[in-house]
Design an enzyme around this catalytic site. Structure first.
Site, mmCIF file in Angstrom:
data_model
loop_
_atom_site.group_PDB
_atom_site.id
_atom_site.type_symbol
_atom_site.label_atom_id
_atom_site.label_comp_id
_atom_site.label_asym_id
_atom_site.label_seq_id
_atom_site.Cartn_x
_atom_site.Cartn_y
_atom_site.Cartn_z
ATOM 1 N N ASP A 83 -44.414 23.838 -25.134
ATOM 2 C CA ASP A 83 -43.615 24.791 -24.352
ATOM 3 C C ASP A 83 -42.261 25.004 -25.049
ATOM 4 O O ASP A 83 -41.564 24.025 -25.354
ATOM 5 C CB ASP A 83 -43.420 24.210 -22.944
ATOM 6 C CG ASP A 83 -42.790 25.180 -21.974
ATOM 7 O OD1 ASP A 83 -42.939 26.400 -22.171
ATOM 8 O OD2 ASP A 83 -42.160 24.705 -21.003
ATOM 9 N N HIS A 84 -41.888 26.235 -25.275
ATOM 10 C CA HIS A 84 -40.603 26.566 -25.926
ATOM 11 C C HIS A 84 -40.375 25.783 -27.217
ATOM 12 O O HIS A 84 -39.331 25.155 -27.412
ATOM 13 C CB HIS A 84 -39.420 26.324 -24.979
ATOM 14 C CG HIS A 84 -39.385 27.312 -23.857
ATOM 15 N ND1 HIS A 84 -38.969 28.612 -24.029
ATOM 16 C CD2 HIS A 84 -39.743 27.191 -22.569
ATOM 17 C CE1 HIS A 84 -39.079 29.248 -22.875
ATOM 18 N NE2 HIS A 84 -39.549 28.420 -21.977
ATOM 19 N N GLU A 144 -42.172 34.629 -27.862
ATOM 20 C CA GLU A 144 -41.236 35.065 -26.813
ATOM 21 C C GLU A 144 -40.274 36.122 -27.324
ATOM 22 O O GLU A 144 -39.737 36.027 -28.416
ATOM 23 C CB GLU A 144 -40.438 33.865 -26.268
ATOM 24 C CG GLU A 144 -39.453 34.296 -25.178
ATOM 25 C CD GLU A 144 -38.757 33.150 -24.478
ATOM 26 O OE1 GLU A 144 -39.364 32.079 -24.322
ATOM 27 O OE2 GLU A 144 -37.602 33.344 -24.088
ATOM 28 N N GLY A 156 -35.768 27.144 -13.457
ATOM 29 C CA GLY A 156 -35.082 26.429 -12.375
ATOM 30 C C GLY A 156 -35.004 27.288 -11.123
ATOM 31 O O GLY A 156 -35.709 28.290 -10.998
ATOM 32 N N HIS A 182 -42.450 33.026 -17.316
ATOM 33 C CA HIS A 182 -41.800 31.713 -17.244
ATOM 34 C C HIS A 182 -40.995 31.647 -15.950
ATOM 35 O O HIS A 182 -40.783 32.653 -15.288
ATOM 36 C CB HIS A 182 -40.865 31.529 -18.448
ATOM 37 C CG HIS A 182 -41.597 31.172 -19.705
ATOM 38 N ND1 HIS A 182 -41.469 29.950 -20.311
ATOM 39 C CD2 HIS A 182 -42.491 31.864 -20.447
ATOM 40 C CE1 HIS A 182 -42.240 29.908 -21.385
ATOM 41 N NE2 HIS A 182 -42.873 31.056 -21.498
ATOM 42 N N GLY A 240 -41.647 30.068 -13.063
ATOM 43 C CA GLY A 240 -42.490 30.364 -11.896
ATOM 44 C C GLY A 240 -41.991 29.748 -10.590
ATOM 45 O O GLY A 240 -42.407 30.161 -9.513
HETATM 46 P P1 13P Z 1 -39.582 26.514 -13.759
HETATM 47 O O1 13P Z 1 -39.003 25.173 -14.078
HETATM 48 O O2 13P Z 1 -38.563 27.455 -13.238
HETATM 49 O O3 13P Z 1 -40.785 26.420 -12.900
HETATM 50 O O4 13P Z 1 -40.039 27.151 -15.178
HETATM 51 C C1 13P Z 1 -40.986 26.487 -15.952
HETATM 52 C C2 13P Z 1 -41.155 27.146 -17.260
HETATM 53 O O5 13P Z 1 -41.042 28.341 -17.395
HETATM 54 C C3 13P Z 1 -41.495 26.292 -18.407
HETATM 55 O O6 13P Z 1 -41.547 27.003 -19.589
#
Ligand code: 13P
Length: 287
Positions: free
Chosen positions: A84-85, A135, A178, A207, A209
């Site tokens: 992720d990222h 992205e 967040g 992202h 969510g």
């Molecule tokens: P949240 O922490 O807001 O659910 O986002 C998670 C996310 O997008 C991880 O890449």
């Protein structure tokens, strides 16, 4: 066996539902997410941030743990293990460690550099049959207590990156990581619509969510979102359940907490959160 996210996301985009990416931090989270996916017969993506990768003793440890669980828990639904990222270096490390899916987040580079680096990773992932997420337009979020607004990606830049042959595209549409601030303007469906018009069948990734109202999630799926990332909501559920357990004082009469019992309510809370999201995203029964 771990699989690339390509097939599950192609099916999701065509079937107008989304596959959830849930971030993992330890054995308990991973087990809870996998068991829920199996129970609900839903495909699932396990997200690993670089920080979580370090915490869990590196990418190879994670691949070993997840592959072991797929076998020992008899998991038969499609599971992708996804960075992720990722940074450029992190992406290469995960490719070497055996991840089945990679996100390269080059959104902070000028678009030309994002394109050059993404192209290199498209080639590496294609050779190995891995899926790659790119992205465009950075996703805001809380950093040092300051909440940055989510950027809206430029649809032409999205098309340029989609055309490189990536598997899925994360595009900023006002979403942030967040909790959303009270004055959040909501998702920009106009931007999402324009991005989908330019990128066609490309599965789009949402992202941040956590905390997006259900009606916005459904609308985003109807406009081409096929993967939705959730992390904070699992953390909040875990925190609440763990705090309650500690407050109830269930230690072993002065001998401390049994770690297995201490983490169990948090794991159950994660299962409930993942179930709720899979039902909302429409991925139940789609394995
Ligand atoms: P949240 O922490 O807001 O659910 O986002 C998670 C996310 O997008 C991880 O890449």
């Amino acid at each position: 066996m771990l699989v690339s996210a390509k097939e599950m996301l192609t099916k999701a985009k065509a079937g107008k539902y989304a596959v959830g990416q849930f971030n993992i931090n330890n054995l308990e989270w991973t087990k809870a997410i996998l068991q829920t996916a199996q129970e609900l017969q839903s495909p699932v993506i396990l997200g690993v941030s670089e920080g979580a990768g370090k915490y869990m003793c590196g990418y190879k440890t994670i691949v070993g743990m997840v592959e072991g669980m797929l076998e020992e828990l008899n998991i038969t639904v499609p599971v992708a293990l996804h960075l992720d990222h990722g940074s450029f270096e992190g992406a290469k490390a995960c490719i070497n460690a055996g991840f089945s899916s990679i996100m390269f987040d080059g959104s902070h580079y000028p678009i030309e550099e994002n394109i050059a680096k993404t192209t290199e990773l498209v080639n590496a992932c294609n050779v190995l049959g891995l899926s790659l997420e790119a992205e465009v337009g950075s996703i805001g979020g809380e950093e040092d207590g300051v909440v940055g607004a989510g950027e809206c990606a430029d649809p032409d830049e999205c098309k340029a990156v989609a055309d490189l042959g990536v598997t899925m595209l994360a595009a900023g549409i006002g979403n942030i990581h967040g909790k959303y601030p009270d004055n959040w303007a909501g998702l920009s469906f106009e931007t999402l619509d324009a991005i989908q018009a330019k990128t066609g069948d490309m599965p789009l990734v949402l992202h941040g969510g956590t905390g997006i109202p259900a009606d916005m999630i459904k609308k985003a799926i109807s406009l081409g979102v096929a993967k939705i990332n959730v992390n904070t909501e699992c953390q909040l559920a875990f925190q609440e359940a763990t705090r309650k357990y500690i407050e109830e004082g269930k230690d072993l009469e002065g001998k401390g907490f049994d770690p297995r019992k201490l983490l169990a309510p948090g794991a159950e809370a994660i299962k409930a959160t993942v179930k709720e999201k899979m039902e909302l995203f429409g991925s139940v029964g789609k394995a």
